[in-house]
Design a protein around this motif. Structure first.
Motif, PDB file in Angstrom:
ATOM      1  N   PRO A  34      95.706 -45.399  10.156  1.00 53.24           N
ATOM      2  CA  PRO A  34      95.735 -46.585  11.024  1.00 53.24           C
ATOM      3  C   PRO A  34      94.815 -46.550  12.242  1.00 53.24           C
ATOM      4  N   ALA A  35      94.527 -45.358  12.772  1.00 58.94           N
ATOM      5  CA  ALA A  35      93.802 -45.278  14.052  1.00 58.94           C
ATOM      6  C   ALA A  35      92.305 -45.124  13.815  1.00 58.94           C
ATOM      7  N   LEU A  36      91.657 -46.233  13.463  1.00 61.28           N
ATOM      8  CA  LEU A  36      90.226 -46.208  13.166  1.00 61.28           C
ATOM      9  C   LEU A  36      89.434 -47.049  14.153  1.00 61.28           C
ATOM     10  N   GLU A  37      88.246 -46.555  14.446  1.00 60.70           N
ATOM     11  CA  GLU A  37      87.231 -47.325  15.180  1.00 60.70           C
ATOM     12  C   GLU A  37      86.000 -47.371  14.281  1.00 60.70           C
ATOM     13  N   ILE A  38      85.543 -48.584  13.929  1.00 63.84           N
ATOM     14  CA  ILE A  38      84.422 -48.732  13.001  1.00 63.84           C
ATOM     15  C   ILE A  38      83.211 -49.272  13.760  1.00 63.84           C
ATOM     16  N   LEU A  39      82.102 -48.538  13.674  1.00 62.21           N
ATOM     17  CA  LEU A  39      80.866 -48.960  14.329  1.00 62.21           C
ATOM     18  C   LEU A  39      79.797 -49.158  13.263  1.00 62.21           C
ATOM     19  N   LEU A  40      79.203 -50.329  13.231  1.00 54.38           N
ATOM     20  CA  LEU A  40      78.107 -50.622  12.306  1.00 54.38           C
ATOM     21  C   LEU A  40      76.800 -50.639  13.089  1.00 54.38           C
ATOM     22  N   MET A  41      75.924 -49.664  12.812  1.00 53.44           N
ATOM     23  CA  MET A  41      74.626 -49.605  13.470  1.00 53.44           C
ATOM     24  C   MET A  41      73.591 -50.246  12.558  1.00 53.44           C
ATOM     25  N   ASP A  42      73.077 -51.388  12.982  1.00 54.70           N
ATOM     26  CA  ASP A  42      72.080 -52.140  12.221  1.00 54.70           C
ATOM     27  C   ASP A  42      70.690 -51.654  12.626  1.00 54.70           C
ATOM     28  N   ALA A  43      70.056 -50.856  11.744  1.00 54.37           N
ATOM     29  CA  ALA A  43      68.723 -50.316  12.022  1.00 54.37           C
ATOM     30  C   ALA A  43      67.642 -51.052  11.256  1.00 54.37           C
ATOM     31  N   ASN A  44      67.950 -52.269  10.811  1.00 55.41           N
ATOM     32  CA  ASN A  44      66.948 -53.071  10.120  1.00 55.41           C
ATOM     33  C   ASN A  44      65.898 -53.594  11.091  1.00 55.41           C
ATOM     34  N   ASP A  45      64.709 -53.871  10.568  1.00 58.66           N
ATOM     35  CA  ASP A  45      63.653 -54.472  11.391  1.00 58.66           C
ATOM     36  C   ASP A  45      64.134 -55.816  11.927  1.00 58.66           C
ATOM     37  N   PRO A  46      63.751 -56.161  13.153  1.00 60.06           N
ATOM     38  CA  PRO A  46      64.244 -57.398  13.774  1.00 60.06           C
ATOM     39  C   PRO A  46      64.007 -58.657  12.945  1.00 60.06           C
ATOM     40  N   SER A  47      62.941 -58.690  12.180  1.00 64.19           N
ATOM     41  CA  SER A  47      62.613 -59.903  11.419  1.00 64.19           C
ATOM     42  C   SER A  47      63.014 -59.816   9.942  1.00 64.19           C
ATOM     43  N   SER A  48      63.765 -58.759   9.565  1.00 66.12           N
ATOM     44  CA  SER A  48      64.069 -58.564   8.154  1.00 66.12           C
ATOM     45  C   SER A  48      65.173 -59.503   7.670  1.00 66.12           C
ATOM     46  N   ASN A  80      72.343 -41.338  16.685  1.00 66.80           N
ATOM     47  CA  ASN A  80      72.722 -40.712  17.954  1.00 66.80           C
ATOM     48  C   ASN A  80      73.237 -41.746  18.949  1.00 66.80           C
ATOM     49  N   GLU A  81      72.589 -42.908  18.983  1.00 63.29           N
ATOM     50  CA  GLU A  81      72.996 -43.960  19.908  1.00 63.29           C
ATOM     51  C   GLU A  81      74.380 -44.495  19.547  1.00 63.29           C
ATOM     52  N   ALA A  82      74.624 -44.713  18.253  1.00 61.06           N
ATOM     53  CA  ALA A  82      75.924 -45.222  17.823  1.00 61.06           C
ATOM     54  C   ALA A  82      77.032 -44.215  18.116  1.00 61.06           C
ATOM     55  N   THR A  83      76.746 -42.944  17.866  1.00 59.73           N
ATOM     56  CA  THR A  83      77.742 -41.906  18.099  1.00 59.73           C
ATOM     57  C   THR A  83      78.056 -41.768  19.584  1.00 59.73           C
ATOM     58  N   ALA A  84      77.062 -41.986  20.427  1.00 60.60           N
ATOM     59  CA  ALA A  84      77.287 -41.926  21.877  1.00 60.60           C
ATOM     60  C   ALA A  84      78.275 -42.994  22.322  1.00 60.60           C
ATOM     61  N   GLN A  85      78.337 -44.099  21.582  1.00 63.00           N
ATOM     62  CA  GLN A  85      79.246 -45.187  21.946  1.00 63.00           C
ATOM     63  C   GLN A  85      80.610 -45.072  21.271  1.00 63.00           C
ATOM     64  N   ALA A  86      80.739 -44.148  20.334  1.00 56.97           N
ATOM     65  CA  ALA A  86      82.026 -43.941  19.666  1.00 56.97           C
ATOM     66  C   ALA A  86      83.012 -43.277  20.614  1.00 56.97           C
ATOM     67  N   THR A  87      84.273 -43.654  20.536  1.00 63.26           N
ATOM     68  CA  THR A  87      85.290 -43.132  21.458  1.00 63.26           C
ATOM     69  C   THR A  87      86.350 -42.282  20.761  1.00 63.26           C
ATOM     70  N   GLY A  88      86.217 -42.082  19.440  1.00 66.17           N
ATOM     71  CA  GLY A  88      87.241 -41.369  18.696  1.00 66.17           C
ATOM     72  C   GLY A  88      87.259 -39.874  18.933  1.00 66.17           C
ATOM     73  N   HIS A  89      88.405 -39.241  18.651  1.00 66.18           N
ATOM     74  CA  HIS A  89      88.531 -37.783  18.725  1.00 66.18           C
ATOM     75  C   HIS A  89      87.790 -37.109  17.575  1.00 66.18           C
ATOM     76  N   PHE A  90      87.680 -37.833  16.439  1.00 68.54           N
ATOM     77  CA  PHE A  90      87.001 -37.321  15.248  1.00 68.54           C
ATOM     78  C   PHE A  90      85.913 -38.299  14.826  1.00 68.54           C
ATOM     79  N   LEU A  91      84.913 -37.783  14.104  1.00 70.84           N
ATOM     80  CA  LEU A  91      83.779 -38.597  13.678  1.00 70.84           C
ATOM     81  C   LEU A  91      83.587 -38.520  12.167  1.00 70.84           C
ATOM     82  N   VAL A  92      83.229 -39.650  11.588  1.00 68.79           N
ATOM     83  CA  VAL A  92      82.765 -39.747  10.209  1.00 68.79           C
ATOM     84  C   VAL A  92      81.461 -40.522  10.246  1.00 68.79           C
ATOM     85  N   LEU A  93      80.391 -39.953   9.692  1.00 66.77           N
ATOM     86  CA  LEU A  93      79.079 -40.585   9.699  1.00 66.77           C
ATOM     87  C   LEU A  93      78.661 -40.863   8.266  1.00 66.77           C
ATOM     88  N   ILE A  94      78.521 -42.146   7.910  1.00 64.35           N
ATOM     89  CA  ILE A  94      78.163 -42.492   6.539  1.00 64.35           C
ATOM     90  C   ILE A  94      77.030 -43.510   6.539  1.00 64.35           C
TER      91      ILE A  94
END
Length: 270
Positions: A34-48, A80-94
């Protein structure tokens, strides 16, 4: 009742069709933990068209933190930028082409609770052979740690190794795993409920020559550590050789192929 520790799931997306991205996000949103924080980092080109599709789909963004990274082709900085904004005690990077069984995070967190000395946990990986859009696609399952997506770890582990090295030509994932190996004991859990499905394609754009150079950077960077881990050194040398072979640099291929073979023999004699 003890409060559940928050797990931050960082999803990196670049050049992934929306149908595959949705499968990934749905697999995270459907987790039984239940205790999830989901961060979506969009690294697509601005015009894509990929970015346009994500931003026009308001339902997709519900229940997650949407982040953008403006720098072209700088995916490592984005993670790295997305992880810096994550607030969880644990991390999953996919990546956006990975899929998790719904019990995966809950099973992993149960393992951490029962093994308080553990701070890094790896699960099995099933490599999709064609595309994860096909439900009956055959896959190869492996317990070998090859992808960061297989990991769930305490946040301080990421901070301790200073995240991903953006100065590498390629293979920042492998570099990150090496750093974790040096600083932590990595536990392993092997169940169907925790196996993560990874697309073997990952929309890679690096040439095999860049891959070879990236592997050679790791060979130099971890020279002292690899003196103790000849199994990892052998794997690296074979990876370099195979990358050169794909680019038809046959002299370089033979050079590193035989270095790998000799490393193997040295280990067998010891």
């Amino acid at each position: 009742m003890t409060a559940k520790k928050t797990v931050s799931v960082v999803i990196l997306t670049r050049n992934t069709p929306l149908i595959l991205l949705k499968k990934c996000i749905d697999s995270v949103k459907s987790q039984t933990y239940p205790a999830l924080e989901i961060l979506l980092m969009d690294a697509n080109d601005p015009s894509s068209t990929y970015k346009e599709a994500i931003q026009s789909d308001t339902e997709l963004q519900n229940g997650l933190i949407y982040l953008e990274h403006p720098d072209h082709n700088e995916c490592i900085h984005a993670v790295n930028e997305a992880t810096a904004q994550a607030t969880g005690h644990f991390l999953v990077l996919i990546t956006s082409q990975d899929i998790m069984p719904k019990e995966r995070i809950e099973c992993c967190m149960d393992f951490f609770e029962k093994n308080p000395s553990c701070n890094v946990l790896a699960t099995n990986v099933a490599i999709q052979q064609n595309t994860i859009s096909e439900n009956d696609d055959l896959s190869l399952t492996s317990a070998k740690l090859s992808y960061v997506s297989q990991l769930i770890f305490c946040r301080y582990c990421f901070d301790m190794v200073s995240g991903f090295d953006a100065g590498l030509v390629a293979h920042a994932d492998e570099d990150f795993i090496f750093k974790l190996y040096q600083n932590n004991t990595i536990s392993h859990i092997n169940t169907e409920q925790t196996t993560i499905y990874c697309n073997s394609d990952h929309s890679l754009t690096d040439s095999d020559k860049r891959c070879a150079i990236g592997y050679r950077q790791l060979l130099v960077k971890y020279a002292v550590y690899l003196q103790k881990r000849t199994d990892l050194k052998k794997d690296l040398l074979f990876s370099i050789a195979n990358s050169y072979r794909q680019e038809h640099f046959y002299l370089r291929y033979l050079q590193f192929y035989w270095k790998a073979k000799l490393t193997k023999r040295k280990k067998e004699r010891s």
